[in-house]
Design a protein around this motif. Structure first.
Motif, PDB file in Angstrom:
ATOM      1  N   SER A 172     -21.250 -10.790  11.133  1.00  0.00           N
ATOM      2  CA  SER A 172     -22.313 -11.742  11.007  1.00  0.00           C
ATOM      3  C   SER A 172     -23.597 -11.112  11.313  1.00  0.00           C
ATOM      4  N   ASN A 173     -24.564 -11.878  10.651  1.00  0.00           N
ATOM      5  CA  ASN A 173     -25.840 -11.528  10.486  1.00  0.00           C
ATOM      6  C   ASN A 173     -26.859 -11.925  11.651  1.00  0.00           C
ATOM      7  N   PRO A 174     -27.105 -10.868  12.351  1.00  0.00           N
ATOM      8  CA  PRO A 174     -28.084 -11.233  13.593  1.00  0.00           C
ATOM      9  C   PRO A 174     -29.631 -11.386  13.043  1.00  0.00           C
ATOM     10  N   GLN A 175     -30.105 -11.279  11.799  1.00  0.00           N
ATOM     11  CA  GLN A 175     -31.288 -11.527  11.453  1.00  0.00           C
ATOM     12  C   GLN A 175     -31.641 -12.901  11.014  1.00  0.00           C
ATOM     13  N   VAL A 176     -30.657 -13.869  11.217  1.00  0.00           N
ATOM     14  CA  VAL A 176     -30.636 -15.331  10.402  1.00  0.00           C
ATOM     15  C   VAL A 176     -31.859 -15.843  11.196  1.00  0.00           C
TER      16      VAL A 176
END
Lengths: 166, 106
Positions: free
Chosen positions: A120-124
């Motif tokens: 999962s992308n934490p930069q979202v």
């Protein structure tokens, strides 16, 4: 550690929300609601939605609640003269809200199966990603929101005029 | 993977949002000052916003946070128009008590 921060913010937000509802003076209600909004902004930071947190503080604590305080001062309502509803009404409201809470928690309990995956992308929630989505996929709703703001502004000025001659 | 996803279950956000929303409902049902009623509506909108942001982070999908922006737009417009109407009501009735506004009953 993160769980402790979450629980602290949650407890503070629930307590200040209750104080907001039960405060006698409307000015105290506004101030408690501002505290609630700050704890919600803390939750946004915890969720790595920093841009949302900053916008939340600017829009709510900076604009909307100042507008509320301004109207309170304008109407000179900062005294404890608000007539209370009768005890029966308050009990009925408490039962209704409690039933709603029990229903919502009972419906949601154990039925949500969301587990964050390792990729999962934490930069979202950062501004770069959000801006890209807002100005590509959501550009038409964005413009419509601008028109809605213009209409609300014109409507607020028209409603607030003293002697309206149409 | 974010620390918050690992250590806080998403149910906790659901419970927190439900509690805040119910407090807002209670305030709308029991208070008589129109300004406090509007503030309770803001609290309910914020509970929904918090849940949308939490789901957005847990699913790593930005669309939930975009939706929060649009809810903020609607909340700001609603507060501006609502307070304008409130000032107008105060000018006519010299009060912000919502129980006086029952002219349509008869």
């Amino acid at each position: 550690m993160t769980l402790a921060i979450f629980l602290t913010l949650a407890v503070i937000s629930v307590i200040t929300a209750l104080l907001m509802v039960f405060a006698k003076s409307p000015v105290h209600s506004v101030l408690y609601l501002i505290l609630t909004f700050f704890t919600i902004a803390g939750q946004y930071v915890l969720l790595n939605a920093q841009f949302l947190a900053v916008v939340h503080i600017i829009v709510y604590a900076g604009a909307i609640m100042v507008l509320f305080l301004f109207v309170l001062m304008l109407l000179n309502l900062n005294k404890d003269t608000e007539p209370q509803k009768s005890a029966g009404w308050r009990l009925a409201g408490a039962i209704a809200a409690g039933s709603l809470l029990v229903t919502m928690v009972g419906a949601m309990h154990g039925s949500i199966q969301i587990a964050g995956t390792e990729q999962s992308n934490p930069q979202v929630g950062l501004v770069e990603n959000l801006g890209k989505v807002l100005f590509t996929d959501f550009v038409v709703p964005f413009e419509i929101a601008g028109i809605l703001f213009l209409a609300a502004m014109v409507g607020a000025v028209l409603v607030g005029k003293k002697d309206l001659k149409v | 993977m974010l620390e918050v996803i690992r250590s806080v279950p998403v149910e906790y956000y659901v419970y927190l949002s439900s509690v805040l929303f119910s407090i807002g409902v209670f305030g709308v049902l029991t208070r008589r000052n129109a300004i406090v009623v509007l503030m309770c509506i803001e609290l309910m909108l914020n509970a929904v916003n918090l849940l949308l942001a939490a789901f957005s982070t847990y699913l790593s999908d930005a669309q939930g946070q975009i939706m929060v922006f649009f809810i903020m737009v609607v909340a700001a417009a609603e507060a501006a128009v609502g307070l304008g109407i409130l000032v107008m009501i105060y000018r006519n009735t010299k009060s912000t008590d919502i129980s006086l506004l029952d002219k349509l009953r008869n």
